[in-house]
Design an enzyme around this catalytic site. Structure first.
Site, mmCIF file in Angstrom:
data_model
loop_
_atom_site.group_PDB
_atom_site.id
_atom_site.type_symbol
_atom_site.label_atom_id
_atom_site.label_comp_id
_atom_site.label_asym_id
_atom_site.label_seq_id
_atom_site.Cartn_x
_atom_site.Cartn_y
_atom_site.Cartn_z
ATOM 1 N N HIS A 1 0.994 -1.266 -0.180
ATOM 2 C CA HIS A 1 -0.035 0.008 0.118
ATOM 3 C C HIS A 1 0.945 1.494 0.136
ATOM 4 C CE1 HIS A 1 -3.464 -2.701 2.201
ATOM 5 N NE2 HIS A 1 -3.168 -3.094 0.731
ATOM 6 N N HIS B 1 -9.097 -2.512 -5.293
ATOM 7 C CA HIS B 1 -8.038 -2.688 -4.472
ATOM 8 C C HIS B 1 -7.057 -3.765 -4.910
ATOM 9 C CE1 HIS B 1 -5.909 -3.031 -0.610
ATOM 10 N NE2 HIS B 1 -5.851 -4.009 -0.880
ATOM 11 N N HIS C 1 -0.179 -10.913 -4.952
ATOM 12 C CA HIS C 1 0.915 -10.431 -4.760
ATOM 13 C C HIS C 1 2.221 -11.599 -5.451
ATOM 14 C CE1 HIS C 1 -0.589 -7.534 -2.164
ATOM 15 N NE2 HIS C 1 -1.210 -8.404 -1.571
#
Length: 306
Positions: free
Chosen positions: A78, A235, A262
């Site tokens: 983030h 997101h 990820h």
């Protein structure tokens, strides 16, 4: 030109998975420094970890970087997305624990504080990584691909059984501040069953209904509901932005993710860089700079020497 912060900015909060309090300070850095984390709580070992694709080590549910001494920082996606979305190419990030604070589960608090601190242009040219041919990786039904493009684009699709999420897809050019307008406030999300499982296994100890969107079937359990009807896929695009920032320079490419996470995005970067014919590093022209994610978001106040 390369960009850094105009002054230092601090964040305090809790690690999403560790549940431990943490303080993190972003400092300005010189040209060609890149983004580097420094663990201020580590003694006797190398505390610095460059935020690069080849420093990523396998981790559950987040992006974790680790140096040769075994010193690591997790859940960096983030803050990396925030820096990339604002065009920051050089910063030293000091942190007194092993995990970046989760704050509200999005990049918005990071972006807000960095914008208040301001940016500074450095008297050094900016290099970008141009993708020259398509590179794709997969794991089961999940795929991730990089294709040639004149600026960074993100195209993402997800599918979950829970009706509160279901099938979602979105495609954006990340030029002209799109990250700040469209993605930065979208929070991490999970199912209530996932929360129960993670906590039973020592994860998500710092998670709350305020710093994550928790769903159960067709219900959104987090107070206030969704910030966007398609907050989940937004997101996932935010996460991809942060993970792609580990390329070490802005990407001139289109990223296509289908149920990717990820680990798969990092696998994609590794596949890209192992193939010398798939990419090239080039100095950005003024026209290219104007198409980068941070262009127009916040004009740097001054030009500083290298």
């Amino acid at each position: 030109m390369q960009i850094t912060l105009a002054k230092s900015v601090a964040f305090t909060g809790t690690g999403l998975h560790s549940g431990k309090p943490v303080r993190m300070v972003l400092h300005p850095a010189t040209a060609d420094h890149g983004i580097t984390f420094r663990r201020t709580d580590v003694v006797g070992l190398n505390p610095r970890i460059p935020a690069l694709w080849n420093m990523v080590t396998p981790s559950k549910l987040c992006t974790l970087i680790e140096n040769d001494a075994g010193v690591s920082v997790s859940t960096i996606e983030h803050i990396m997305a925030a820096l990339a979305g604002l065009g920051v190419t050089n910063a030293l990030i000091e942190i007194d624990g092993p995990e970046v604070p989760i704050l509200d589960g999005s990049s918005a608090p990071f972006v807000a504080q960095i914008r208040r601190a301001g940016l500074r242009a450095l008297a050094a040219p900016l290099a970008a990584i141009r993708v020259l041919k398509s590179v794709e990786v997969s794991e089961g039904v999940a795929t991730a691909r990089l294709e040639p493009a004149t600026a960074l684009e993100i195209d993402f699709a997800i599918e979950f059984d829970d009706a509160a999420i279901g099938k979602q897809a979105k495609r954006l050019s990340m030029s002209n501040g799109a990250f700040v307008r469209e993605l930065m406030d979208s929070r991490t999300f999970c199912r209530q069953a996932d929360v129960d499982f993670m906590r039973a296994n020592g994860l998500a100890l710092g998670g709350t209904y305020e710093n994550a969107v928790v769903v159960e079937g067709a219900k959104v359990l987090s107070p206030g509901g969704l910030r966007h009807t398609d907050e989940a896929v937004r997101h996932k695009m935010l996460d991809a932005m942060g993970d792609l920032a580990l390329a070490g320079a802005p990407l001139l490419a289109r990223y296509v993710g289908n149920r990717a996470g990820h680990a798969l995005t990092n696998k994609l970067l590794r596949a890209l860089f192992v193939d010398a014919t798939a990419w090239q590093r080039e100095t950005c022209s003024l026209e290219q700079v104007h198409r980068l994610p941070g262009a127009g978001v916040l004009r740097p106040a001054s030009v500083a020497a290298r």
